[in-house]
Design a protein around this motif. Structure first.
Motif, PDB file in Angstrom:
ATOM      1  N   TYR A  89      53.941  14.803  -4.582  1.00 11.24           N
ATOM      2  CA  TYR A  89      53.901  15.448  -5.927  1.00 11.24           C
ATOM      3  C   TYR A  89      52.785  15.093  -6.645  1.00 11.24           C
ATOM      4  O   TYR A  89      52.501  15.700  -8.003  1.00 11.24           O
ATOM      5  CB  TYR A  89      55.430  15.657  -6.698  1.00 11.24           C
ATOM      6  N   LEU A 224      61.600  12.118 -12.697  1.00 12.50           N
ATOM      7  CA  LEU A 224      61.243  13.376 -12.725  1.00 12.50           C
ATOM      8  C   LEU A 224      61.708  14.578 -12.257  1.00 12.50           C
ATOM      9  O   LEU A 224      62.119  14.580 -11.047  1.00 12.50           O
ATOM     10  CB  LEU A 224      59.700  13.254 -11.541  1.00 12.50           C
ATOM     11  N   LEU A 260      58.069  18.363 -13.544  1.00 13.94           N
ATOM     12  CA  LEU A 260      57.031  18.531 -12.639  1.00 13.94           C
ATOM     13  C   LEU A 260      55.979  19.568 -13.146  1.00 13.94           C
ATOM     14  O   LEU A 260      56.609  20.679 -13.521  1.00 13.94           O
ATOM     15  CB  LEU A 260      57.370  19.000 -11.342  1.00 13.94           C
ATOM     16  N   PRO A 269      58.246  22.256  -7.199  1.00 15.85           N
ATOM     17  CA  PRO A 269      59.471  21.835  -7.572  1.00 15.85           C
ATOM     18  C   PRO A 269      60.534  22.193  -6.809  1.00 15.85           C
ATOM     19  O   PRO A 269      60.634  23.467  -6.356  1.00 15.85           O
ATOM     20  CB  PRO A 269      59.612  22.045  -9.080  1.00 15.85           C
TER      21      PRO A 269
END
Length: 369
Positions: A89, A224, A260, A269
């Motif tokens: 990510y 996160l 995110l 996400p």
């Protein structure tokens, strides 16, 4: 170590317990001055979605009671995007074909000067990718030595380190460390972190114990939001915070809930966390821990940040650049993530003052400890 404590909790069981909470459970939690983990689960449950106004008022009350009507300001300074991890990510992923930047000490000094021209920041957050060969403890110690001439309060968001390195860096002026566990779902953790130092779940989650044992003044935590079920992840973080508070009670703590944001690599996400859900998590943490510092970064919109300034947040970044050298040295480096609030520090400060709150640029000095 917390990895052993974590074995007492099953991810699926926690998820099911949260989903089973009723309105009566929420009202019971709201009637208490001090909450248990079970109460926290009620406040992050779907059943609490209709109680956000009541949660907001209690969050505001406890925040003002503990912190007054103040918001502490800080600014991140990225000093390298070199990284040996392959987090799916993150824009700093080792497999992304980007130019890597490692600022030398002269360039770090130039960044410090540029930040000082922006606003009277005294709280600096040094951020790096995780590459111990290039940006290990020696590099970090030298960087702290440079920044010490410009800032009174220095925090780092870097790779988890051995306890002896935390002690060493604290002697160089380090006040605190921010570390995001990203997710407490151990089963799925490896798929987001397939290689590099960060793939070792235990080393990362036990890093907070090493920080506490080293006697750091402040420890910052975060998950996160967007990787796994947010309700379960923030509950696991509340369990972790409760554990740390009891074991390292001299240390101050902060929490952050980054969502995110777009980054190089195109990762999307798995879970979209709405504004209402984000404020629910924030209020739940304030009701659970009246003393914890709650930070809201420039990942979030100006409108969201302005509202949270009166409802539970206690610190905010402003004028943030998430690329190494972004303030003065290198305007072309890749950002780690896209910034949503692009206002200047003074614009953010004026918005906070417009809410009737005081802006605090410096709120602690080691000499008074």
């Amino acid at each position: 170590m917390f990895s052993e404590e974590l074995k007492k909790y099953d991810w699926s069981d926690i998820s099911n317990r949260i989903l089973s909470k009723s309105s009566a459970d929420v009202e019971r939690a709201l009637s208490k001055e001090r909450l248990t983990i079970d109460d926290f689960m009620a406040l992050v449950s779907p059943a609490a979605s209709g109680y956000l106004e009541a949660m907001a008022q209690r969050s505001r009350h406890y925040t003002q009671q503990r912190f007054g009507k103040t918001i502490s300001m800080y600014i991140p300074m990225y000093i390298t995007n070199s990284c040996s991890n392959s987090c799916v990510y993150c824009g700093f992923n080792i497999h992304n074909r980007i130019a890597r930047t490692v600022l030398d000490m002269e360039q770090i000094a130039e960044e410090c000067k540029a930040i000082r021209r922006l606003a009277p920041f005294e709280n600096i957050l040094l951020v790096t990718g995780e590459n111990p060969r290039i940006a290990g403890a020696d590099y970090l110690e030298e960087a702290l030595g440079v920044c010490r001439d410009y800032f009174n309060n220095m925090t780092m968001e870097v790779m988890p380190l051995p306890e002896e390195d935390y002690r060493r860096l604290s002697h160089a002026g380090l006040n605190g460390v921010v570390c995001f566990q990203e997710t407490y779902n151990k089963e799925n953790y490896r798929k987001y972190h397939p290689a590099g130092m960060k793939s070792n779940f235990e080393w990362r989650v036990n890093g907070f114990d090493r920080m506490g044992s080293a006697g750091l003044h402040k420890i910052g935590m975060g998950v996160l939001l967007g990787l796994e079920d947010w309700r379960t992840d923030v509950t696991m973080m509340a369990i972790h915070l409760d554990y740390l508070r009891k074991k390292y009670w001299r240390t101050r703590y902060s929490v952050n809930f980054p969502r995110l944001r777009p980054a190089e690599g195109g990762f999307q996400p798995n879970v979209v966390v709405s504004d209402r859900e984000l404020v629910q998590a924030t209020f739940a943490f304030r009701l659970f821990d009246h003393d914890v510092d709650i930070s809201v970064s420039t990942r979030e919109s100006p409108e969201f940040r302005d509202n949270m300034a009166t409802l539970g947040a206690t610190s905010m970044s402003a004028g943030s650049k998430t690329d190494p050298g972004g303030y003065a040295v290198n305007k072309q480096a890749l950002e780690q993530f896209a910034v949503s609030d692009e206002r200047s520090p003074e614009e953010v400060a004026n918005a906070i003052r417009g809410k009737g709150y005081e802006v605090v640029w410096k709120d602690w000095d080691k000499i008074f400890d």
